[in-house]
Design a protein around this motif. Structure first.
Motif, PDB file in Angstrom:
ATOM      1  N   GLN A  91      16.705  -3.259   0.762  1.00  0.00           N
ATOM      2  CA  GLN A  91      15.787  -2.980   1.857  1.00  0.00           C
ATOM      3  C   GLN A  91      16.081  -3.921   3.016  1.00  0.00           C
ATOM      4  OE1 GLN A  91      11.842  -3.309   0.315  1.00  0.00           O
ATOM      5  NE2 GLN A  91      11.989  -1.413  -0.833  1.00  0.00           N
ATOM      6  N   PRO A  92      15.809  -3.495   4.237  1.00  0.00           N
ATOM      7  CA  PRO A  92      16.020  -4.399   5.376  1.00  0.00           C
ATOM      8  C   PRO A  92      15.048  -5.567   5.307  1.00  0.00           C
ATOM      9  CG  PRO A  92      14.943  -2.382   6.090  1.00  0.00           C
ATOM     10  CD  PRO A  92      15.312  -2.187   4.659  1.00  0.00           C
ATOM     11  N   PRO A  93      15.447  -6.748   5.816  1.00  0.00           N
ATOM     12  CA  PRO A  93      14.533  -7.893   5.791  1.00  0.00           C
ATOM     13  C   PRO A  93      13.304  -7.642   6.657  1.00  0.00           C
ATOM     14  CG  PRO A  93      16.524  -8.403   7.026  1.00  0.00           C
ATOM     15  CD  PRO A  93      16.725  -7.053   6.431  1.00  0.00           C
ATOM     16  N   VAL A  94      12.189  -8.223   6.258  1.00  0.00           N
ATOM     17  CA  VAL A  94      10.922  -8.054   6.966  1.00  0.00           C
ATOM     18  C   VAL A  94      10.466  -9.431   7.453  1.00  0.00           C
ATOM     19  CG1 VAL A  94       8.517  -7.306   6.724  1.00  0.00           C
ATOM     20  CG2 VAL A  94      10.312  -6.120   5.484  1.00  0.00           C
ATOM     21  N   PRO A  95      10.072  -9.554   8.727  1.00  0.00           N
ATOM     22  CA  PRO A  95       9.569 -10.853   9.197  1.00  0.00           C
ATOM     23  C   PRO A  95       8.237 -11.202   8.542  1.00  0.00           C
ATOM     24  CG  PRO A  95       9.432  -9.200  10.922  1.00  0.00           C
ATOM     25  CD  PRO A  95      10.119  -8.555   9.767  1.00  0.00           C
ATOM     26  N   ASN A  96       7.830 -12.434   8.690  1.00  0.00           N
ATOM     27  CA  ASN A  96       6.568 -12.911   8.143  1.00  0.00           C
ATOM     28  C   ASN A  96       5.414 -12.178   8.823  1.00  0.00           C
ATOM     29  OD1 ASN A  96       4.412 -14.322   7.198  1.00  0.00           O
ATOM     30  ND2 ASN A  96       5.158 -16.327   7.793  1.00  0.00           N
ATOM     31  N   MET A  97       4.573 -11.536   8.043  1.00  0.00           N
ATOM     32  CA  MET A  97       3.475 -10.736   8.590  1.00  0.00           C
ATOM     33  C   MET A  97       2.134 -11.460   8.581  1.00  0.00           C
ATOM     34  SD  MET A  97       4.648  -7.987   9.632  1.00  0.00           S
ATOM     35  CE  MET A  97       6.274  -7.327   9.642  1.00  0.00           C
ATOM     36  N   THR A  98       2.120 -12.738   8.215  1.00  0.00           N
ATOM     37  CA  THR A  98       0.878 -13.502   8.189  1.00  0.00           C
ATOM     38  C   THR A  98       0.236 -13.513   9.578  1.00  0.00           C
ATOM     39  OG1 THR A  98       1.763 -14.912   6.467  1.00  0.00           O
ATOM     40  CG2 THR A  98      -0.139 -15.756   7.677  1.00  0.00           C
ATOM     41  N   GLY A  99      -1.047 -13.239   9.629  1.00  0.00           N
ATOM     42  CA  GLY A  99      -1.764 -13.242  10.900  1.00  0.00           C
ATOM     43  C   GLY A  99      -1.719 -11.920  11.636  1.00  0.00           C
ATOM     44  N   THR A 100      -1.073 -10.916  11.063  1.00  0.00           N
ATOM     45  CA  THR A 100      -1.030  -9.604  11.691  1.00  0.00           C
ATOM     46  C   THR A 100      -1.847  -8.614  10.869  1.00  0.00           C
ATOM     47  OG1 THR A 100       0.902  -8.778  10.483  1.00  0.00           O
ATOM     48  CG2 THR A 100       1.317 -10.098  12.457  1.00  0.00           C
ATOM     49  N   ASN A 101      -1.985  -7.400  11.363  1.00  0.00           N
ATOM     50  CA  ASN A 101      -2.696  -6.367  10.616  1.00  0.00           C
ATOM     51  C   ASN A 101      -1.928  -5.921   9.381  1.00  0.00           C
ATOM     52  OD1 ASN A 101      -4.859  -6.324  12.363  1.00  0.00           O
ATOM     53  ND2 ASN A 101      -3.959  -4.754  13.665  1.00  0.00           N
ATOM     54  N   LEU A 102      -0.635  -6.211   9.318  1.00  0.00           N
ATOM     55  CA  LEU A 102       0.184  -5.813   8.183  1.00  0.00           C
ATOM     56  C   LEU A 102       0.243  -6.892   7.098  1.00  0.00           C
ATOM     57  CD1 LEU A 102       3.141  -4.209  10.151  1.00  0.00           C
ATOM     58  CD2 LEU A 102       1.230  -3.052   9.048  1.00  0.00           C
ATOM     59  N   ALA A 103      -0.494  -7.977   7.242  1.00  0.00           N
ATOM     60  CA  ALA A 103      -0.490  -9.063   6.262  1.00  0.00           C
ATOM     61  C   ALA A 103      -1.067  -8.578   4.940  1.00  0.00           C
ATOM     62  CB  ALA A 103      -1.303 -10.242   6.784  1.00  0.00           C
ATOM     63  N   TYR A 104      -0.599  -9.173   3.835  1.00  0.00           N
ATOM     64  CA  TYR A 104      -1.106  -8.829   2.507  1.00  0.00           C
ATOM     65  C   TYR A 104      -2.520  -9.364   2.343  1.00  0.00           C
ATOM     66  CZ  TYR A 104      -1.769  -8.899  -2.516  1.00  0.00           C
ATOM     67  OH  TYR A 104      -2.273  -8.728  -3.771  1.00  0.00           O
ATOM     68  N   ARG A 105      -3.401  -8.505   1.894  1.00  0.00           N
ATOM     69  CA  ARG A 105      -4.776  -8.891   1.625  1.00  0.00           C
ATOM     70  C   ARG A 105      -5.114  -8.424   0.216  1.00  0.00           C
ATOM     71  NH1 ARG A 105      -4.285  -7.760   6.923  1.00  0.00           N
ATOM     72  NH2 ARG A 105      -5.206  -9.249   8.368  1.00  0.00           N
ATOM     73  N   PRO A 106      -5.214  -9.354  -0.728  1.00  0.00           N
ATOM     74  CA  PRO A 106      -5.449  -8.963  -2.117  1.00  0.00           C
ATOM     75  C   PRO A 106      -6.849  -8.402  -2.312  1.00  0.00           C
ATOM     76  CG  PRO A 106      -5.536 -11.333  -1.891  1.00  0.00           C
ATOM     77  CD  PRO A 106      -5.103 -10.790  -0.562  1.00  0.00           C
ATOM     78  N   PRO A 107      -7.035  -7.663  -3.393  1.00  0.00           N
ATOM     79  CA  PRO A 107      -8.376  -7.139  -3.678  1.00  0.00           C
ATOM     80  C   PRO A 107      -9.363  -8.293  -3.834  1.00  0.00           C
ATOM     81  CG  PRO A 107      -6.748  -6.246  -5.211  1.00  0.00           C
ATOM     82  CD  PRO A 107      -6.058  -7.268  -4.376  1.00  0.00           C
ATOM     83  N   GLY A 108     -10.524  -8.170  -3.230  1.00  0.00           N
ATOM     84  CA  GLY A 108     -11.539  -9.211  -3.301  1.00  0.00           C
ATOM     85  C   GLY A 108     -11.527 -10.155  -2.123  1.00  0.00           C
ATOM     86  N   SER A 109     -10.514 -10.090  -1.260  1.00  0.00           N
ATOM     87  CA  SER A 109     -10.511 -10.974  -0.096  1.00  0.00           C
ATOM     88  C   SER A 109     -11.569 -10.502   0.893  1.00  0.00           C
ATOM     89  CB  SER A 109      -9.136 -11.004   0.562  1.00  0.00           C
ATOM     90  OG  SER A 109      -8.860  -9.787   1.204  1.00  0.00           O
ATOM     91  N   LEU A 110     -12.003 -11.404   1.752  1.00  0.00           N
ATOM     92  CA  LEU A 110     -13.076 -11.078   2.687  1.00  0.00           C
ATOM     93  C   LEU A 110     -12.674  -9.979   3.662  1.00  0.00           C
ATOM     94  CD1 LEU A 110     -14.452 -14.637   3.411  1.00  0.00           C
ATOM     95  CD2 LEU A 110     -15.407 -12.886   1.919  1.00  0.00           C
ATOM     96  N   ASP A 111     -11.396  -9.887   3.998  1.00  0.00           N
ATOM     97  CA  ASP A 111     -10.950  -8.848   4.928  1.00  0.00           C
ATOM     98  C   ASP A 111     -11.017  -7.455   4.321  1.00  0.00           C
ATOM     99  OD1 ASP A 111     -10.464 -10.652   6.903  1.00  0.00           O
ATOM    100  OD2 ASP A 111      -8.356 -10.933   6.394  1.00  0.00           O
ATOM    101  N   VAL A 112     -11.044  -7.371   2.996  1.00  0.00           N
ATOM    102  CA  VAL A 112     -11.056  -6.069   2.327  1.00  0.00           C
ATOM    103  C   VAL A 112     -12.463  -5.713   1.854  1.00  0.00           C
ATOM    104  CG1 VAL A 112      -9.984  -4.745   0.466  1.00  0.00           C
ATOM    105  CG2 VAL A 112      -8.675  -6.467   1.636  1.00  0.00           C
ATOM    106  N   GLY A 113     -13.420  -6.550   2.078  1.00  0.00           N
ATOM    107  CA  GLY A 113     -14.792  -6.256   1.703  1.00  0.00           C
ATOM    108  C   GLY A 113     -15.425  -7.335   0.858  1.00  0.00           C
TER     109      GLY A 113
END
Length: 130
Positions: A91-113
């Motif tokens: 796969q092509p390399p992906v830049p760091n997505m921290t701080g963007t809307n594409l950042a990983y948010r695990p289940p149970g995090s405040l951003d997911v509810g």
């Protein structure tokens, strides 16, 4: 605003000082993201000095792995000439997505509810008497 911005901002690409420093240096290549790579002069250990001018924001995670290897003297030849072709499963390399809307948010995090999945009973608390 373009000239003033390039004088005073370093976080969105090269400044005027960097542009002046690249005069007389070898432009060795460009990656798929538009970052330009240079080589010239010597560093303190006598190796050729290598650097990148980012196309856009200055974020080191935007350097593809093959160019990272070249920048850090892990390979001597320019990646375009020395690296094998990309495999179809890579796969092509992906830049760091921290701080963007594409950042990983695990289940149970405040951003997911903020609702964590209920424990399934496979956890047993440790007690010193056991």
């Amino acid at each position: 605003m373009g000239i003033l911005k390039s004088i005073f901002t370093w976080w969105e690409g090269a400044t005027i000082g960097t542009g002046l420093a690249t005069r007389g240096m070898n432009n060795v290549g460009e990656d798929s993201l538009g970052n330009v790579y240079y080589e010239g002069g010597k560093d303190m250990s006598g190796r050729p000095r290598r650097w990148v001018i980012y196309n856009g924001s200055n974020d080191a995670s935007r350097v593809p792995p093959e160019w990272f290897s070249w920048l850090h003297h892990l390979v001597d030849a320019v990646p375009d000439d020395s690296m094998p072709p990309r495999r179809e499963w890579q796969q092509p390399p992906v830049p760091n997505m921290t701080g963007t809307n594409l950042a990983y948010r695990p289940p149970g995090s405040l951003d997911v509810g903020g609702k964590r999945v209920r424990a399934t009973g496979d956890y047993e608390a440790w007690t010193p008497d056991a």
